[in-house]
Design a protein around this motif. Structure first.
Motif, short mmCIF file in Angstrom:
data_model
loop_
_atom_site.label_atom_id
_atom_site.label_comp_id
_atom_site.label_asym_id
_atom_site.label_seq_id
_atom_site.Cartn_x
_atom_site.Cartn_y
_atom_site.Cartn_z
N LEU A 45 0.83 -1.20 0.00
CA LEU A 45 0.00 0.00 0.00
C LEU A 45 0.87 1.26 0.00
CD1 LEU A 45 -2.97 -0.81 2.42
CD2 LEU A 45 -3.09 -0.34 -0.03
N VAL A 108 -8.94 -0.96 3.16
CA VAL A 108 -8.84 -2.20 2.39
C VAL A 108 -9.55 -3.29 3.17
CG1 VAL A 108 -7.28 -4.00 1.57
CG2 VAL A 108 -6.71 -1.60 1.18
N PHE A 120 0.33 -3.00 -5.54
CA PHE A 120 -0.91 -2.22 -5.52
C PHE A 120 -0.64 -0.82 -6.08
CE2 PHE A 120 -2.69 -5.62 -3.72
CZ PHE A 120 -3.42 -5.53 -2.55
N LEU A 122 -3.23 2.20 -6.24
CA LEU A 122 -4.60 2.64 -6.02
C LEU A 122 -4.98 3.77 -6.97
CD1 LEU A 122 -4.80 2.68 -2.11
CD2 LEU A 122 -5.67 0.96 -3.67
N LYS A 124 -6.83 6.78 -7.29
CA LYS A 124 -7.44 7.72 -6.36
C LYS A 124 -8.68 8.39 -6.95
CE LYS A 124 -4.24 7.23 -3.18
NZ LYS A 124 -4.52 6.67 -1.85
N VAL A 129 -11.81 -0.11 -5.54
CA VAL A 129 -11.02 -1.02 -6.36
C VAL A 129 -11.34 -2.44 -5.92
CG1 VAL A 129 -8.70 -1.77 -7.04
CG2 VAL A 129 -9.15 0.67 -6.59
N TRP A 131 -9.80 -6.19 -6.48
CA TRP A 131 -8.67 -6.90 -7.06
C TRP A 131 -9.12 -8.21 -7.68
CZ3 TRP A 131 -7.51 -3.11 -3.66
CH2 TRP A 131 -6.45 -2.28 -4.03
N TYR A 173 -10.65 -2.17 -2.06
CA TYR A 173 -10.32 -0.86 -1.49
C TYR A 173 -11.51 0.06 -1.66
CZ TYR A 173 -8.68 3.97 -1.47
OH TYR A 173 -8.55 5.30 -1.22
N LYS A 175 -12.56 4.14 -1.07
CA LYS A 175 -12.07 5.49 -0.76
C LYS A 175 -12.69 6.00 0.52
CE LYS A 175 -13.04 8.77 -3.73
NZ LYS A 175 -12.94 9.59 -4.97
N GLY A 217 -8.06 -3.96 -9.80
CA GLY A 217 -6.64 -4.01 -9.48
C GLY A 217 -6.16 -5.41 -9.80
#
Length: 338
Positions: A45, A108, A120, A122, A124, A129, A131, A173, A175, A217
């Motif tokens: 991260l 996460v 990773f 990310l 933004k 996200v 994976w 993930y 935000k 991701g």
């Protein structure tokens, strides 16, 4: 950044090894699954982790020793540990909502039954996200459907017709994870059930319907620990990765007498190896005795004695005494075979 780790399941497919030890604490290449997963996520991260929330099951199974190890894991990464309980197995969405007090800000969510190798990055600009990993048999997985902007527009569980070959691996993930919390609360309040359980996907689908942007991701490796065979395969892969990383895999306290080690192998503290050949692709936990034995492609936990054996593709638990002729075995904790 927070990491939310639902890990309340008993791991029934990995029995007998999960009869006394929760599956996320089964060691792979010398480290418990959940420890390795969380440490790897924190590393890639690339930003400080403020809190790690663990959702555990029954305190009689996930006891004080489990809690202690998880607190030490979080503190070792400079984070606060929060411990929550899921008293009933009511699904992935329900598990996350058991940690509702921690569901705010960027986070996460990672289910503690797989290991990954990834870098990773990310996005933004996205709200979330998911994976994924490209797979050869997408009909066996939950997959994502993308639009022409490469945004996720649909989640499909085990599609009968081809949707995509990008399987969801159980790492997400957000935000602001409070948005997921709001939608999962709606799922619970309206008793929206799929497969007899409250699912994270139903909260995610509500976010998509509200216009939230989801992107994928990619991970380089996705390694399962669901049953004995795939756990052994994951152990082999992880040993190979650690060897390439030049990690120390053999403790300085190992005692060897007329012994050969064929790398890659992990050998823990206080292990004694006499008249034996170990490797390749073997993990042996601390305090074990390996004597008059040849062992390869196997995983042995701690404080176990193995004598007069030729082992391949074996998985052996803690505090086991094994003296015998069988080659491919799966033995749980505190067993004696002499």
């Amino acid at each position: 950044m927070k990491i939310i780790v639902p890990m309340a399941g008993r791991g029934s497919r990995l029995r007998p090894h999960t009869l006394t030890v929760p599956k996320p604490l089964i060691p792979v290449a010398g480290q418990p699954i959940v420890h390795r997963l969380v440490s790897d996520i924190a590393k890639v991260l690339g930003e400080p982790i403020d809190e790690i929330a663990f959702i555990l099951g029954d305190p009689a199974f996930f006891g004080d020793d489990v809690v202690k190890s998880l607190i030490e894991l979080a503190e070792g990464l400079g984070a606060k540990a929060s411990i929550y309980r899921q008293d009933q197995p009511l699904g992935t969405g329900h598990a996350i909502m058991c940690a509702k007090e921690s569901l705010s800000g960027p986070a996460v969510i990672a289910y503690a039954d797989t290991l990954i190798r990834a870098d990773f990055n990310l996005d933004k600009n996205a709200d979330a996200v998911i994976w994924v990993k490209q797979v050869t048999e997408p009909e066996a997985y939950g997959v994502v459907k993308l639009n022409d902007k490469k945004e996720i527009v649909e989640l499909v569980e085990k599609p009968e017709q081809f949707i995509s070959d990008l399987a969801v691996i159980g790492i997400y993930y957000f935000k602001d994870v409070a948005v997921l919390k709001k939608e999962l609360q709606y799922v619970l309040d309206k008793n929206i059930i799929n497969g007899g359980e409250y699912q994270i996907n139903d909260g995610i689908k509500r976010m998509m319907a509200d216009g939230k942007v989801f992107v994928t991701g990619q991970v380089d490796e996705w390694m399962d620990c669901g049953n004995k065979q795939v756990t052994l395969e994951t152990n082999t892969k992880m040993l190979g990765f650690l060897e390439k990383d030049e990690a120390q895999l053999i403790s300085d306290s190992v005692i060897m007498e007329n012994a050969t080690i064929i790398p890659p192998c992990y050998i823990g503290e206080g292990v004694t190896i006499k008249n034996a050949t170990v490797g390749p692709n073997v993990s042996i936990g601390k305090g074990c005795l390996i004597e008059d034995t040849t062992i390869k492609n196997s995983l042995v936990q701690t404080q176990t004695s193995i004598k007069n054996a030729t082992l391949d593709n074996a998985m052996i638990g803690n505090h086991v005494l094994y003296d015998g002729k069988y080659t491919t075995i799966s033995i749980g904790d505190y067993a004696t075979l002499e």
